[in-house]
Structures are given as structure tokens and as C-alpha cells.
Design a protein around this motif. Sequence first.
Motif, mmCIF file in Angstrom:
data_model
loop_
_atom_site.group_PDB
_atom_site.id
_atom_site.type_symbol
_atom_site.label_atom_id
_atom_site.label_comp_id
_atom_site.label_asym_id
_atom_site.label_seq_id
_atom_site.Cartn_x
_atom_site.Cartn_y
_atom_site.Cartn_z
ATOM 1 N N MET A 35 -2.140 64.743 -8.933
ATOM 2 C CA MET A 35 -2.232 65.193 -7.542
ATOM 3 C C MET A 35 -2.575 66.673 -7.555
ATOM 4 S SD MET A 35 0.943 63.207 -5.719
ATOM 5 C CE MET A 35 2.154 63.698 -6.930
ATOM 6 N N THR A 36 -3.400 67.101 -6.634
ATOM 7 C CA THR A 36 -3.947 68.451 -6.700
ATOM 8 C C THR A 36 -3.724 69.236 -5.416
ATOM 9 O OG1 THR A 36 -5.663 67.699 -8.240
ATOM 10 C CG2 THR A 36 -6.054 69.782 -7.106
ATOM 11 N N TYR A 37 -3.187 70.446 -5.577
ATOM 12 C CA TYR A 37 -3.074 71.413 -4.481
ATOM 13 C C TYR A 37 -4.106 72.485 -4.765
ATOM 14 C CZ TYR A 37 -0.856 74.571 -1.093
ATOM 15 O OH TYR A 37 -0.594 75.391 -0.024
ATOM 16 N N SER A 73 -11.375 78.444 -7.629
ATOM 17 C CA SER A 73 -11.424 77.336 -8.583
ATOM 18 C C SER A 73 -11.866 77.765 -9.973
ATOM 19 C CB SER A 73 -12.364 76.244 -8.072
ATOM 20 O OG SER A 73 -13.680 76.762 -7.900
ATOM 21 N N SER A 74 -12.384 78.987 -10.114
ATOM 22 C CA SER A 74 -12.810 79.458 -11.432
ATOM 23 C C SER A 74 -11.628 79.900 -12.296
ATOM 24 C CB SER A 74 -13.800 80.618 -11.291
ATOM 25 O OG SER A 74 -13.163 81.759 -10.717
ATOM 26 N N ILE A 113 -3.160 74.020 -8.367
ATOM 27 C CA ILE A 113 -1.985 73.413 -8.975
ATOM 28 C C ILE A 113 -2.254 71.921 -9.168
ATOM 29 C CG2 ILE A 113 0.489 72.968 -8.776
ATOM 30 C CD1 ILE A 113 -0.155 75.939 -8.914
ATOM 31 N N HIS A 114 -2.100 71.430 -10.385
ATOM 32 C CA HIS A 114 -2.213 70.001 -10.656
ATOM 33 C C HIS A 114 -0.833 69.462 -11.007
ATOM 34 C CE1 HIS A 114 -6.567 70.022 -10.596
ATOM 35 N NE2 HIS A 114 -6.598 70.971 -11.515
ATOM 36 N N ASN A 118 -9.131 72.059 -16.134
ATOM 37 C CA ASN A 118 -9.186 73.494 -16.462
ATOM 38 C C ASN A 118 -7.785 74.105 -16.518
ATOM 39 O OD1 ASN A 118 -10.338 76.030 -17.024
ATOM 40 N ND2 ASN A 118 -10.489 76.549 -14.843
ATOM 41 N N VAL A 119 -6.893 73.461 -17.249
ATOM 42 C CA VAL A 119 -5.491 73.896 -17.304
ATOM 43 C C VAL A 119 -5.359 75.166 -18.140
ATOM 44 C CG1 VAL A 119 -3.161 73.279 -18.050
ATOM 45 C CG2 VAL A 119 -4.647 71.547 -17.003
#
Length: 425
Positions: free
Chosen positions: A85-87, A92-93, A161-162, A190-191
Amino acid sequence: MANIIMLMCFVILLATLEHTLAGAIDTTKPYSENPTVQKFQEYLQIDTSRPENIEQAVEFWRREAEALGLPFAVYSPGGRPVVVMTYEGANSSLPSIMLNSHMDVVEAVPEDWIYPPFSAYMDDEGKIYGRGAQDDKDISIEYIEAIRTLKENNITLQRTIHMTLMPDEETGGFDGMVPFARSEDFKRLNVGFALDEGLPTTDDTLIVTNVDKRPWQMEFTIRGVAGHGSSMQGMDTAAVKLRRLLDVIMEFREDQMKISDSLEKDDGSFTSVNVNIVQGGIATNIVPSEFRLVVDMRLAITAKASDMDEMISSWIMATGANTTVKFIRKVEESPATAVDDSNPYWVALQEAACEMNMTLSAILCPATSDMVQLRLLGIPALGFSPKPRTTNRVHGVNEYLSATTLMNGVDVYVRLLKKLGNLPL
């Protein structure tokens, strides 16, 4: 810098003399009516010790994502569902922040518990009992409620945030984190940094784990001469060989216990070893031809894999012919994440802790988590669970978490995400 932060924390702590964790639960609303508590109970009531029930947990999280309008994805690189789930952040870079936990829990024997282990029963003191209450369904709920708080207050972080949920951490992650960390789907996340499960503490200090012990789980098969239950087959029966194997294992275990007993909170200096499964025999009047023995070891930090391999070979030789070993799990490397000024994520964590009057203590994790896989990829990862003043019942009977601790945990993650999510490159 770390010393300055620690000094600031100490000054604030002396000045305020407040409770360790900010944001206590709203006592004007009964625990039973609190939506966060109710959600935690609903999640605990899904018996995810059974693999077939993992899909129920996936649907639970699908509903939560839809309610918040969060992008929701399910990947199955190993055949079992991995939830993401993504916030979304403003930039985004920037490398993203991963909030990891696992949906599966270990089994529980209902007869041993004071309340049914999947009832999520809450007593008069606000303690919520259930398998997974500490390991680690609590942080999953705290994650999502922290994100809900940020979203409801229109707070957009710079970093994405993932929130990730794994299906099989308790059994090694072979169908979850292990293949997922190697997948293209994971690379696209891209963690840059990950948080995962931590440990409860009996005082106000909060533990951060930065390295895990290496798990070596082995299945020994011991074969010998069979026969009638009234016969004496000499020294070549499977039972006699089993005793030899147990003797050499227990001798090593006693040596490691002596090291353990001589130390204080240094789980990395000894290898834990336990015999967890013994199986064999087909009838009361037949001398069995085979025994199966499962041994679980967690290697000391200084233990060399080659030396451990040689020791296990010597165990087999001592046991006798027709003895074999198969590794269920064998992790030879477990890198550490830095907990000093060289790691900006650790610094941000300390700063957030200081602002909340919390004291952090970085230690080795005596067990093994999914974070080993991320650290092997060079991704800094820390284990952290805000569970102060909580008796450790991870994998034990009557596992519980208080409603107050749960709600305080949400506040902790809100503050942490603000720090981590706005950390510049």
C-alpha cells in the motif's frame, strides 16, 4: 552530533518529567469503542497461523486501502501474496520509506491460553490478548493509523511511504520477502530505508535492532536396524543413534549456555541451539527404523559458517552411518545497519525519539526477521516496535498488547514518518 542529541534528550527528559510516550489514549472514550482498537481486534481474529487464511488478511488490507484511497497492489513472486500500500510523497525521485510487517503468525495451543488465542479478548485493564498481538500485527495497525492521521490532516511528506505485508516471515520468507526483494516490482519501489518489527521492553527504553542472528535450521534423518518390539537390536538402532546425536548437540548447547550466562544483554556472543521436533516410530511393538530431528540454531556474530559446517559434520560422524542432514534454512551472512552519524535515518529516528522524550537502545536481534534480505541488498533497515512496559510474550502463551500502548504507538509512528518522510537526500 549523536552526543548532542543525547544531551538534548536528557535535558528535555529532566525538564518535563512526563510519561515516556506522548499522545496517550483518549480516556474519555472506552477502549471497546475506539476504532483503532476495534480494527486491531478484527485483524487479530483472522487466524493467519493457517496459510489458507492469509487471503482473508489480504482482503482486510484491501478494504483499509480503499477506505483511505491508497494505491493497493498484490504481488506473488513466490506464489503467495505480498501486499503493498502506498502513501505517495511530493518528490517521487527521493528514495522511499518502507514500513514492513508480516501477516502470518505462529500457531497457538488454545488449551494453554487464558482466553482463546484468536478471540482478541480485551480484559478490564485494556490488555488485548491474541496470537500476533506483539508479533507483529500491532505495528501493522499502527502503521496504517499513522498514515490515516497524516492523510486526514492533509500532511504530504516529501518521500513516498510503502506499507508492505509479507505472507510467511515466520517460516523463513521463502515465498514472500526472499523472492520479492529480488523482483523488479520491489526495485520499482525505490526503497531507501525500511522499518520492521522490533521487541517489547519491560521499562521505558525502546529497543532498535540493527542486525539479526543467522538462522540455521536443520532436519536430521537417523536410520537404523528395525525389528520386533521385544528384540534387542544392539547399538545400530535409530533410537541409539538418536541418543548419540542428542548428546553431542546438548554438549554444544551447554557450552553456549555458559557463555550466555556470563553475559549481560549480549545475545550476539553465543549460538542458540534448540531441538524443536522429534518424530519417529510407527507402532508400539516395532523398533523404528528412522527418526527425524529438527534443530534450530541462531549463530553468534563471530561464528564462521565454515566452522559450523565442520561441527555439524562431526555430529553426523558421532551419530553413526545412515545419518543425513538437510537444511531447512541456512543464512550465512547477516549485515548490520549503522547506528551512528553515518546513517541519516538513524539520526532522524533519534531526533524523533528526543522530541517524544523516548530513550532508544540499539541491539542485535536474537532471532531473524525479513530485514536480513534488505540488508543483503545494501538497504539500511531497523527493527522497531514501540512496546514499552510490556512483558515479552512473542511466540509464547497469553500474548497481549494494551490498548494504551497501541494508541501511543500510532502517535510514535506519526512523528517518525514526519521525520523520515521529509528527510532530504
